[in-house]
Every structure is written in C-alpha cells, then in structure tokens.
Design a protein around this motif. Structure first.
Motif, PDB file in Angstrom:
ATOM      1  N   GLN A 136      -9.691   1.483   6.188  1.00 44.97           N
ATOM      2  CA  GLN A 136      -8.386   0.580   5.919  1.00 44.97           C
ATOM      3  C   GLN A 136      -8.703  -0.254   6.355  1.00 44.97           C
ATOM      4  OE1 GLN A 136      -5.149   3.207   7.880  1.00 44.97           O
ATOM      5  NE2 GLN A 136      -5.823   4.853   6.139  1.00 44.97           N
ATOM      6  N   GLU A 180      -2.719  -6.754   5.521  1.00 41.65           N
ATOM      7  CA  GLU A 180      -3.375  -5.755   5.196  1.00 41.65           C
ATOM      8  C   GLU A 180      -4.352  -5.107   6.099  1.00 41.65           C
ATOM      9  OE1 GLU A 180      -4.174  -6.092   0.323  1.00 41.65           O
ATOM     10  OE2 GLU A 180      -4.475  -8.404   1.379  1.00 41.65           O
ATOM     11  N   GLU A 184      -0.383   0.719   9.040  1.00 42.04           N
ATOM     12  CA  GLU A 184       1.161   1.061   8.479  1.00 42.04           C
ATOM     13  C   GLU A 184       0.982   0.725   6.575  1.00 42.04           C
ATOM     14  OE1 GLU A 184       5.956   1.592   7.635  1.00 42.04           O
ATOM     15  OE2 GLU A 184       4.975   0.702   9.805  1.00 42.04           O
ATOM     16  N   ILE A 185       0.376  -0.385   6.736  1.00 41.73           N
ATOM     17  CA  ILE A 185       0.686  -1.603   5.394  1.00 41.73           C
ATOM     18  C   ILE A 185      -0.677  -0.644   4.597  1.00 41.73           C
ATOM     19  CG2 ILE A 185       0.061  -3.428   4.159  1.00 41.73           C
ATOM     20  CD1 ILE A 185       2.499  -4.330   6.211  1.00 41.73           C
ATOM     21  N   GLN A 188      -0.230   2.305   2.730  1.00 40.89           N
ATOM     22  CA  GLN A 188       0.192   2.407   1.689  1.00 40.89           C
ATOM     23  C   GLN A 188      -0.756   1.357   0.437  1.00 40.89           C
ATOM     24  OE1 GLN A 188       3.874   0.070   4.025  1.00 40.89           O
ATOM     25  NE2 GLN A 188       5.064   0.464   1.864  1.00 40.89           N
ATOM     26  N   GLU A 191      -2.675   4.218  -0.957  1.00 47.02           N
ATOM     27  CA  GLU A 191      -1.860   5.245  -1.747  1.00 47.02           C
ATOM     28  C   GLU A 191      -1.421   4.620  -3.253  1.00 47.02           C
ATOM     29  OE1 GLU A 191      -1.195   8.748  -1.758  1.00 47.02           O
ATOM     30  OE2 GLU A 191      -2.493   8.611   0.639  1.00 47.02           O
ATOM     31  N   GLN A 192      -1.380   3.227  -3.711  1.00 43.42           N
ATOM     32  CA  GLN A 192      -1.760   2.399  -4.346  1.00 43.42           C
ATOM     33  C   GLN A 192      -2.696   3.123  -5.399  1.00 43.42           C
ATOM     34  OE1 GLN A 192       0.323  -1.259  -2.888  1.00 43.42           O
ATOM     35  NE2 GLN A 192       2.388   0.417  -2.911  1.00 43.42           N
ATOM     36  N   HIS A 215       1.038  -2.745  -7.501  1.00 40.64           N
ATOM     37  CA  HIS A 215       0.106  -2.862  -6.056  1.00 40.64           C
ATOM     38  C   HIS A 215       0.256  -3.695  -6.213  1.00 40.64           C
ATOM     39  CE1 HIS A 215      -2.957  -3.301  -3.498  1.00 40.64           C
ATOM     40  NE2 HIS A 215      -3.752  -3.749  -4.387  1.00 40.64           N
ATOM     41  N   PHE A 218       3.888  -5.488  -4.754  1.00 43.19           N
ATOM     42  CA  PHE A 218       4.015  -5.008  -3.444  1.00 43.19           C
ATOM     43  C   PHE A 218       3.086  -5.821  -2.183  1.00 43.19           C
ATOM     44  CE2 PHE A 218       1.628  -2.332   0.402  1.00 43.19           C
ATOM     45  CZ  PHE A 218       2.963  -2.154   0.694  1.00 43.19           C
TER      46      PHE A 218
END
Length: 231
Positions: A136, A180, A184-185, A188, A191-192, A215, A218
């Motif tokens: 991540q 990024e 939390e981001i 997301q 998932e995108q 994406h 976003f």
C-alpha cells in the motif's frame, strides 16, 4: 482565526498548520492536548478531532490513541532551502500539468492492454497489483500503472510515463505526506486498480478505459483537497 464563513474545523486546521510550518511546534514535539486546544480556541471536541485528523492526513502530525499528537513536519529543513509556499506552488503547478497528460494517456493505455493482453501479460499485471496490495505504498501503486505501459512494449511511451512521474513526485514538499500514502486512500486506490485489472482480465476495453479514467479523476480530487489545506 479566519472569517465567519470558514468552517470552524478549517479555521483550527489553518491555525495549527501555520504554527507547525512557522516552527512554533517543531518536529518531534507534541501538540497541545485536546482539552488545551478546546480551551484556547473556543471550539468543541468534535471540531478539534476533525482538525487533528486532517493535519494527520496532510502528514504534518502523527496521532497515537490516548496520547498527544506529535509533529512530524520538519520546518527547519524547508527553511534551509526555500519557503513551503514556494514548494507548494511548484508542486501544484507540476501536479496539474502531469495529471492532465495522464488523464489523456492512461485510459487509452488501459483500453489497448485490455484488447491485446496475453495470459502472460495478465499474470505480470496481477503480480504488480499484488505488490501494491502488500505494501500500500504510492511508489508500488505507480508500478501497476507502469506495468500496464510495459505490456504495450512501447519504449517511447514508457519514457514519457517515467518523466511524468518524476515531475509529479520530484516536486512534492518535503515533510508533507502524499495523499496516496495515507492508509484509507491507499485502500481505495487498490480497489480501483483491482477494477481496472478485472476489466483487463475479461478483455473488456471500454470498462478498462472507464475505470482508469475514474481512478485518475479520484486521485486528482484527493490532491485538490490536499492542496486546499497546504496553500
């Protein structure tokens, strides 16, 4: 604090941000407690907590449950070179230029990959996606985008992408966390990426195009909110 039209939590964010950037609260030092902030600023606990959450998202402080928040932004390192305002102006200008190009470029890349990807290509992309899921991290997140371009075997296009990323990342203000890289981001974004990957795996070029465009928009929106508090 700011004008009456500005939400109270934003007023608290800006006041504390300015105090951190000016060096009143130095790296490694705790911020005042919630109660001290409530008393000194005349706001509610909810307002203080929302402001603290935003400052943490910006990468200016770290929060630990049950303890005072600690400053992680190093104002002195920025002052040695140039003001944070100069960094931010350059950062925003470069980000907007890069994102405009990426929005034109990468959805079409995703579409073409969905049309032509072999089983070997799909396996390679899924490996890049798993790397992003494991860490991540923004840099690993960019690896997925880069892997998409590598599938097309176009060296010139890959050079353009690498240059865009270096422009985007090379001008980020020191000591301020990239959106990024926030947990939390990052979740997301992952998932995108999975939606884009699913469309490629199913050889659905139009959905691959749409999901990539969605994406990138976003990410741009997240950064715009980030810039709102930096500037």
């Amino acid at each position: 604090m700011a004008s009456r039209n500005t939400p109270l939590y934003e007023q608290v964010v800006r006041e504390l941000r300015n105090q951190i950037i000016s060096g009143r609260y130095k790296k490694g030092e705790p911020l005042p407690s919630e109660k001290e902030l409530i008393d000194s600023m005349g706001v509610s606990r909810i307002t203080v907590r929302r402001a603290i959450h935003i400052l943490s998202e910006m990468g200016l402080i770290e929060t630990n449950q049950g303890k005072n928040s600690v400053v992680v932004f190093d104002a002195e390192s920025v002052a040695e070179d140039q003001s944070l305002a100069a960094y931010v102006d350059e950062y925003v200008e470069n980000f907007h230029a890069v994102e405009q190009i990426r929005l034109m470029l990468e959805p079409e890349v995703a579409r073409q990959v969905a049309k032509t990807a072999s089983e070997k290509d799909v396996a390679r992309l899924e490996a890049a996606l798993r790397g992003g899921e494991a860490s991540q991290d923004a840099a690993v997140s960019n690896d997925f985008h880069r892997a998409l371009i590598e599938v097309l075997a176009n060296g010139e296009l890959l050079q353009i992408y690498d240059h865009l990323i270096s422009m985007e990342e090379g001008h980020a203000p020191r000591g301020v966390l990239s959106p990024e890289k926030q947990d939390e981001i990052s979740a997301q974004v992952l998932e995108q990426h999975k939606r884009i990957m699913r469309a490629i795996r199913e050889h659905d070029p139009e959905f691959a195009y749409f999901y990539m465009k969605d994406h990138l928009r976003f990410v741009a929106q997240i950064y715009e909110r980030h810039f709102h508090y930096l500037q």
